[in-house]
Design a protein around this motif. Structure first.
Motif, PDB file in Angstrom:
ATOM      1  N   LEU A 103       0.853  -1.191   0.000  1.00 12.35           N
ATOM      2  CA  LEU A 103       0.000   0.000   0.000  1.00 12.35           C
ATOM      3  C   LEU A 103       0.886   1.237   0.000  1.00 12.35           C
ATOM      4  CD1 LEU A 103      -2.558  -1.157   2.729  1.00 12.35           C
ATOM      5  CD2 LEU A 103      -2.848  -1.258   0.242  1.00 12.35           C
ATOM      6  N   TYR A 104       0.654   2.110  -0.959  1.00 11.30           N
ATOM      7  CA  TYR A 104       1.433   3.342  -1.049  1.00 11.30           C
ATOM      8  C   TYR A 104       0.612   4.347  -1.838  1.00 11.30           C
ATOM      9  CZ  TYR A 104       2.523   1.484  -5.718  1.00 11.30           C
ATOM     10  OH  TYR A 104       2.435   0.989  -6.993  1.00 11.30           O
ATOM     11  N   GLY A 105       1.111   5.542  -2.014  1.00 15.45           N
ATOM     12  CA  GLY A 105       0.377   6.487  -2.845  1.00 15.45           C
ATOM     13  C   GLY A 105       0.410   7.911  -2.345  1.00 15.45           C
ATOM     14  N   HIS A 106      -0.574   8.674  -2.797  1.00 15.36           N
ATOM     15  CA  HIS A 106      -0.655  10.105  -2.519  1.00 15.36           C
ATOM     16  C   HIS A 106      -1.496  10.314  -1.265  1.00 15.36           C
ATOM     17  CE1 HIS A 106       0.934  10.203  -6.573  1.00 15.36           C
ATOM     18  NE2 HIS A 106      -0.145   9.585  -7.016  1.00 15.36           N
ATOM     19  N   PHE A 107      -0.924   9.973  -0.114  1.00 19.71           N
ATOM     20  CA  PHE A 107      -1.691   9.939   1.127  1.00 19.71           C
ATOM     21  C   PHE A 107      -2.241  11.308   1.499  1.00 19.71           C
ATOM     22  CE2 PHE A 107      -0.181   5.813   3.410  1.00 19.71           C
ATOM     23  CZ  PHE A 107      -0.479   5.084   2.265  1.00 19.71           C
ATOM     24  N   GLY A 108      -1.556  12.358   1.124  1.00 19.73           N
ATOM     25  CA  GLY A 108      -2.026  13.696   1.462  1.00 19.73           C
ATOM     26  C   GLY A 108      -3.352  14.031   0.820  1.00 19.73           C
ATOM     27  N   GLN A 109      -3.705  13.311  -0.243  1.00 20.03           N
ATOM     28  CA  GLN A 109      -4.999  13.512  -0.886  1.00 20.03           C
ATOM     29  C   GLN A 109      -5.853  12.250  -0.823  1.00 20.03           C
ATOM     30  OE1 GLN A 109      -4.012  15.312  -4.793  1.00 20.03           O
ATOM     31  NE2 GLN A 109      -4.641  17.233  -3.839  1.00 20.03           N
ATOM     32  N   GLY A 110      -5.469  11.328   0.073  1.00 17.42           N
ATOM     33  CA  GLY A 110      -6.285  10.149   0.317  1.00 17.42           C
ATOM     34  C   GLY A 110      -6.291   9.137  -0.797  1.00 17.42           C
ATOM     35  N   CYS A 111      -5.315   9.186  -1.705  1.00 17.93           N
ATOM     36  CA  CYS A 111      -5.276   8.292  -2.866  1.00 17.93           C
ATOM     37  C   CYS A 111      -4.300   7.149  -2.598  1.00 17.93           C
ATOM     38  CB  CYS A 111      -4.860   9.065  -4.114  1.00 17.93           C
ATOM     39  SG  CYS A 111      -4.844   8.062  -5.616  1.00 17.93           S
ATOM     40  N   VAL A 112      -4.779   5.914  -2.773  1.00 17.85           N
ATOM     41  CA  VAL A 112      -4.002   4.727  -2.420  1.00 17.85           C
ATOM     42  C   VAL A 112      -3.708   3.897  -3.670  1.00 17.85           C
ATOM     43  CG1 VAL A 112      -3.929   2.630  -1.032  1.00 17.85           C
ATOM     44  CG2 VAL A 112      -5.087   4.676  -0.153  1.00 17.85           C
ATOM     45  N   HIS A 113      -2.439   3.596  -3.882  1.00 18.34           N
ATOM     46  CA  HIS A 113      -2.027   2.715  -4.975  1.00 18.34           C
ATOM     47  C   HIS A 113      -1.664   1.345  -4.408  1.00 18.34           C
ATOM     48  CE1 HIS A 113      -2.285   5.988  -7.621  1.00 18.34           C
ATOM     49  NE2 HIS A 113      -1.074   6.500  -7.468  1.00 18.34           N
ATOM     50  N   THR A 114      -1.876   0.346  -5.219  1.00 18.27           N
ATOM     51  CA  THR A 114      -1.471  -1.012  -4.872  1.00 18.27           C
ATOM     52  C   THR A 114      -1.516  -1.853  -6.135  1.00 18.27           C
ATOM     53  OG1 THR A 114      -1.916  -2.907  -3.408  1.00 18.27           O
ATOM     54  CG2 THR A 114      -3.828  -1.788  -4.339  1.00 18.27           C
ATOM     55  N   ARG A 115      -0.848  -2.966  -6.133  1.00 21.73           N
ATOM     56  CA  ARG A 115      -1.025  -3.993  -7.161  1.00 21.73           C
ATOM     57  C   ARG A 115      -1.348  -5.279  -6.430  1.00 21.73           C
ATOM     58  NH1 ARG A 115       0.495  -3.069 -12.510  1.00 21.73           N
ATOM     59  NH2 ARG A 115       0.882  -5.287 -12.842  1.00 21.73           N
ATOM     60  N   ILE A 116      -2.356  -5.978  -6.897  1.00 28.24           N
ATOM     61  CA  ILE A 116      -2.949  -7.081  -6.149  1.00 28.24           C
ATOM     62  C   ILE A 116      -2.741  -8.378  -6.931  1.00 28.24           C
ATOM     63  CG2 ILE A 116      -5.129  -7.961  -5.193  1.00 28.24           C
ATOM     64  CD1 ILE A 116      -6.034  -5.030  -4.957  1.00 28.24           C
ATOM     65  N   PRO A 117      -2.425  -9.487  -6.230  1.00 28.29           N
ATOM     66  CA  PRO A 117      -2.165 -10.756  -6.933  1.00 28.29           C
ATOM     67  C   PRO A 117      -3.449 -11.449  -7.384  1.00 28.29           C
ATOM     68  CG  PRO A 117      -1.892 -11.079  -4.583  1.00 28.29           C
ATOM     69  CD  PRO A 117      -2.129  -9.602  -4.782  1.00 28.29           C
ATOM     70  N   PHE A 118      -4.216 -10.765  -8.239  1.00 20.48           N
ATOM     71  CA  PHE A 118      -5.405 -11.390  -8.805  1.00 20.48           C
ATOM     72  C   PHE A 118      -4.992 -12.582  -9.669  1.00 20.48           C
ATOM     73  CE2 PHE A 118      -6.868  -6.787  -8.819  1.00 20.48           C
ATOM     74  CZ  PHE A 118      -7.697  -6.911  -7.703  1.00 20.48           C
ATOM     75  N   ASP A 119      -5.791 -13.615  -9.639  1.00 19.58           N
ATOM     76  CA  ASP A 119      -5.637 -14.725 -10.583  1.00 19.58           C
ATOM     77  C   ASP A 119      -6.535 -14.414 -11.768  1.00 19.58           C
ATOM     78  OD1 ASP A 119      -5.708 -17.047 -12.052  1.00 19.58           O
ATOM     79  OD2 ASP A 119      -6.784 -18.219 -10.534  1.00 19.58           O
ATOM     80  N   LEU A 120      -5.933 -13.987 -12.876  1.00 19.84           N
ATOM     81  CA  LEU A 120      -6.694 -13.619 -14.054  1.00 19.84           C
ATOM     82  C   LEU A 120      -6.567 -14.655 -15.165  1.00 19.84           C
ATOM     83  CD1 LEU A 120      -5.952  -9.772 -14.206  1.00 19.84           C
ATOM     84  CD2 LEU A 120      -7.866 -10.966 -13.127  1.00 19.84           C
TER      85      LEU A 120
END
Length: 964
Positions: free
Chosen positions: A430-447
């Motif tokens: 979990l990371y991102g632009h916390f000052g504006q409440g925006c969260v980045h992530t990459r998730i291990p979806f099985d696609l």
């Protein structure tokens, strides 16, 4: 050689369209380029998302008027259109079965700067970094700065409503747009801006009626947060927001209009910056502290968790930055700007004291620009670090962009983490632009399985409800595209979805502009690049691809599309793109073609594909992507693998026989050097030899030495002083047969440093030229022979010093991949040392004599990518010289590449991009150091007055008290 499958996917059926007629009509009216060939379609089949759609064709407009003409033809044939920026979209909005407009090759002009008004007018294809470079003399810049700033275009940023870390201070792209020149699918062209200016009467009246009818729904449904990017900007049409039609169209993802030109508002470049790094026990505590930090008005406020830092450390990304982090398992990075450094530092220190006192955070102040840049690189490396976690599952976008009110971020992250755990996705960073409440992530979806895809759908649906419960937005900057458009009903409700449809109908009643995105969206689990039917051809290969599970299909699918290879300055990747500005000649474009080759839909000939061969032809095999690509795509290796199969039992280009077998020809020619040199440099004969050998006649062939190094080496001269033991000096083909003085200089340096120098007792070779020309079975045999000769050295763990960087890179990188499992291959990889590495590791107390003066160093591409130049920089600096290590990219010769017929113009363009201008700017007396034979050859050929040297020659001259 890896085992493979005979399975090749059967081409999928597609409804036939009159593409030939469309292409012919486009070619008649477009001054730019019209491409409906399989290779071009393959190169544009996807973006940075999970989705894939083969375009109908590609148009590369030379001017905005070209685009107007192209859309008119598409309208006549009822063809859908997609106006594409840098192709880095993460939600699928830049891939569609449409005619794609790629603006980036030609339409990148700055049309006017008004420094007093702080505005600029540009064409849509200019990249953000390139525009900011042109604005630098005015001390102005574009406010938003996405992580893809090297390649994202202004047009793409407008289409996406991009943000980046600097949006904390400057807002979204909508806040930077003053006016837009736009074109509708029906051919209406207008400049739009504040107060509904520029719209046709009918559009103006219809928009006013639409927004008035839905005004209360808009006010109730649109979250009042800094990062609401989802949906159309209907709120921009409200009276209290100025009824701004330009801002309405920002973020519409090419579904309403095509942007032809843009007028942007600019901001001053900050005079000074200070960065505060705050360490917390976990990411939730870091998020809880966001409101406290916001009270000090930072210009940027980013967050990153311990998982991200662990992944970056394991992949050796941003290592210098990681060392600077204060204690903690999650961090906030707060930037403060000021008119002076003292002012910026003062605000930063006050923030540190207050936050430390109230939260217990560990703190650190960074105000050195170089250190700040390293820390920001750690944050920007997030996508690359998390895409393929070591030992973990591959990760995907799909829910990487949600935003909530910043004051509720901590609680949201706790609930989101519980949701991740419930679905088994808890390894996500979990990371991102916390000052504006925006969260980045990459998730291990099985696609790749039906169950996994159904689980993905259920997860994002529940995530959408969670974000809406927190008063947030499904997207905080990446847009809706196909990933989130289907979920917009959850966020906005039926009334606003109806309003979106009415807005779409006003601008694009035929639904021809990027159909299936935002309005009437394609399913979020449709058009997946993988999907439950994903079954790529898995061919047998010579390289083993151990980092990709021993599967070439995984290597070909490694690219995640962020487009760093399309950057115009810095690093090495990608020299052929910088010279051509062609998507298919970027690392990303080539990866797309290889992926499509294994899919078999549009590239149907497998290893025999001419489209893939043509895309790989201008790959310089510089390996810059091995280090500069965020996910370590290794196009040089993929090219060698492809060429090996493509020409299997077929006649090869003549350069493969002349340059590819240069170790053999050099050995034969050196025995009769005077005759060989006379023949290869006599004007008439030289041109004939070049023509027969597939060499460009404008190239000067290197001269063979009269006596090889291996024939004149006399062994250690000071065995009593060999306190550091034995080393084996590798006599590579280029040093041994063309510039033996370099090897003799290395012997002097090694002896002075306390080593006993040996050389192999028989002819050896690393196989480099056979690898670069894709003659891999021959390269294997050459390497196996060399390993047998080196057996005693390998058994005694004697360091093998390699002076030619490309040869050292073979041992470190190519050898273990070609002969994976051969223990001697792995031993040689571990025992290989550059001169600087050996001196630093085995003789740390030794220092070369002081020389002073100025040195300009051009790292070889393989030094940059595989060996790295830090030790070399330190060794050169130890001479007390003023050392300038160029960041000038590839020299352009790249072994056989620059010699081959058809490559000369690109080779010279690479050199002229940065290297030759930097060398021309050197003051008289500056020593030029270039360890690579290719680099030295290119410099001598294109800049005859220059005298480049290997670092060993510089050091040996210092030992002898001589000047170069």
């Amino acid at each position: 050689m890896t085992a493979g499958s005979d399975h090749q996917p059967r081409p999928r059926q597609r409804a036939r369209l009159p593409l030939d007629a469309v292409a012919a009509d486009l070619a008649r009216v477009v001054a730019g380029e019209v491409r409906f060939d399989p290779g071009s379609r393959a190169a544009y089949s996807t973006d940075a998302s999970n989705y894939r759609a083969l375009p109908l064709g590609v148009v590369i407009p030379r001017t905005p008027e070209d685009a107007v003409a192209a859309i008119a033809v598409c309208r006549q044939h009822d063809m859908p259109v997609l106006s594409r920026g840098g192709g880095t979209s993460l939600a699928g909005q830049c891939c569609n079965a449409a005619v794609v407009l790629d603006w980036t090759k030609y339409c990148r002009r700055v049309l006017g700067v008004d420094a007093a008004a702080r505005t600029v007018v540009v064409e849509p294809g200019i990249a953000l970094d390139a525009l900011n470079a042109e604005l630098r003399p005015y001390d102005l810049m574009v406010g938003p700065k996405p992580a893809t700033h090297v390649s994202c275009t202004i047009g793409g940023m407008i289409g996406n409503n991009s943000c980046g870390s600097t949006a904390q201070a400057y807002g979204k792209m909508a806040d930077s747009v003053r006016r837009l020149e736009v074109l509708t699918y029906d051919g209406t062209r207008m400049w739009v801006g504040p107060g509904l200016e520029g719209l046709t009467d009918s559009l103006r009246d219809a928009l006013r009626e639409l927004v008035d009818r839905y005004a209360e729904d808009i006010r109730e449904s649109y979250p009042d947060i800094p990062r609401r990017v989802s949906g159309y900007n209907l709120d921009s049409l409200l009276p209290e927001h100025g009824r701004d039609s330009a801002k309405l169209l920002v973020g519409s993802e090419s579904t309403l209009i095509t942007v032809l030109r843009a007028e942007l508002e600019l901001v001053p470049v900050p005079a000074a910056k200070a960065l505060v790094v705050l360490g917390f026990p976990d990411v939730f505590a870091a998020a809880d502290a966001v409101p406290e930090v916001l009270g000090h008005h930072p210009a940027a406020l980013e967050g990153l968790d311990g998982r991200l830092v662990e992944l970056e450390h394991s992949r050796h990304l941003a290592e210098h930055a990681i060392e600077q982090l204060p204690d903690g398992n999650a961090w906030l990075m707060a930037q403060f700007d000021g008119d002076t450094q003292e002012m910026a530092d003062d605000v930063a220190r006050r923030t540190m004291r207050t936050v430390r006192r109230r939260t217990g955070a560990h703190t650190k102040l960074v105000d050195d620009p170089e250190r700040e840049a390293e820390l920001w690189s750690a944050r920007e490396a997030g996508l690359g670090a998390t895409a393929y976690p070591p030992g973990g599952r591959e990760t995907h976008e799909g829910w990487e962009d949600a935003a909530v009110p910043p004051e509720r971020l901590g609680d949201y992250l706790r609930d989101f983490e519980r949701l991740l755990q419930r679905f088994g996705y808890e390894s996500s960073s979990l990371y991102g632009h916390f000052g504006q409440g925006c969260v980045h992530t990459r998730i291990p979806f099985d696609l790749r399985t039906a169950d996994g895809i159904a689980r993905y759908r259920e997860f994002v649906t529940q995530s959408a409800h969670l974000v809406v419960d927190y008063g947030g937005s499904l997207s905080g900057e990446h847009g809706d595209g196909q990933s989130r458009a289907e979920l917009l009903r959850i966020m906005f409700g039926e009334r606003i979805i109806d309003a979106f449809g009415e807005l779409k109908n006003l601008f694009d009643p035929r639904n021809r502009m990027n159909p299936g995105k935002i309005v009437q969206p394609h399913p979020l689990d449709g058009d997946l690049r993988q999907g439950a039917a994903y079954r790529p051809w898995e061919p047998a290969t010579h390289f083993t691809f151990p980092e990709d599970g021993f599967r070439f299909s995984h290597a070909a699918n490694r690219c995640v599309g962020v487009g760093k290879c399309r950057g115009e300055t810095g690093g090495v990747m990608c020299p052929s793109y910088r010279a051509t500005r062609e998507e298919e000649h970027s690392t990303r474009g080539r990866a797309r073609l290889l992926f499509e080759m294994l899919e078999g839909d549009v590239i149907t000939e497998g290893w025999r594909s001419t489209e893939v061969r043509e895309a790989l032809d201008l790959c310089l095999a510089c390996k810059g992507c091995r280090s500069d690509c965020p996910v370590d795509v290794d196009m040089a290796t993929y090219k060698a693998e492809f060429l090996s199969h493509h020409y299997h039992r077929r006649l090869r280009p003549m350069a493969h026989y002349s340059m590819g077998w240069i170790p053999l020809w050099a050995r034969l020619a050196t025995g009769a050097a005077p005759v060989a040199n006379a023949v290869t440099h006599a004007p008439g004969l030289r041109r004939m030899i070049s023509r027969v050998g597939g060499v460009d006649p404008r190239r000067t062939l290197p001269r063979f030495t009269r006596a090889r190094f291996t024939e004149t080496f006399t062994g250690g001269r000071d065995l009593a002083g060999a306190r550091h033991g034995r080393v084996l000096l590798w006599p590579d083909t280029f040093t041994n047969n063309f510039e033996p003085g370099i090897a003799h200089a290395a012997v002097d340096v090694l002896t002075a440093a306390g080593f006993e120098v040996e050389i192999p007792d028989r002819t050896v070779c690393c196989g480099l030229t056979w690898i670069s020309t894709g003659q891999l079975p021959t390269a294997r045999r050459v390497l196996q022979r060399s390993l047998r000769i080196l057996e005693p050295v390998l058994r005694e763990a004697i360091p093998v010093v390699v002076l030619e960087p490309s040869c050292a890179a073979v041992f470190r990188s190519d050898l273990p991949a070609l002969l994976h499992g051969d223990e001697d291959a792995h031993r040689l990889a571990g025992q290989t040392r550059t001169l600087s590495e050996l001196l630093a590791d085995r003789a740390p107390e030794w220092a070369p004599p002081s020389t002073g003066g100025s040195v300009v160093a051009q790292p070889h591409c393989h030094q940059h990518a595989i060996l790295h130049f830090d030790r070399d920089r330190e060794l050169l600096a130890a001479t007390c010289a003023d050392v300038d290590v160029l960041d000038a990219g590839c020299c352009g010769l790249a072994g056989n590449f620059g010699f081959e017929k058809g490559h000369y113009e690109v080779s010279v363009a690479c050199a002229e991009d940065a290297l030759l201008p930097a060398l021309r700017a050197c003051s008289p007396g500056t020593a030029i150091v270039a360890d690579g034979f290719s680099c030295r050859t290119q410099i001598r050929d294109l800049l005859p007055e220059a005298r480049p040297h290997h670092a060993a020659e510089l050091l040996a001259a210092a030992i002898r008290g001589e000047s170069l």
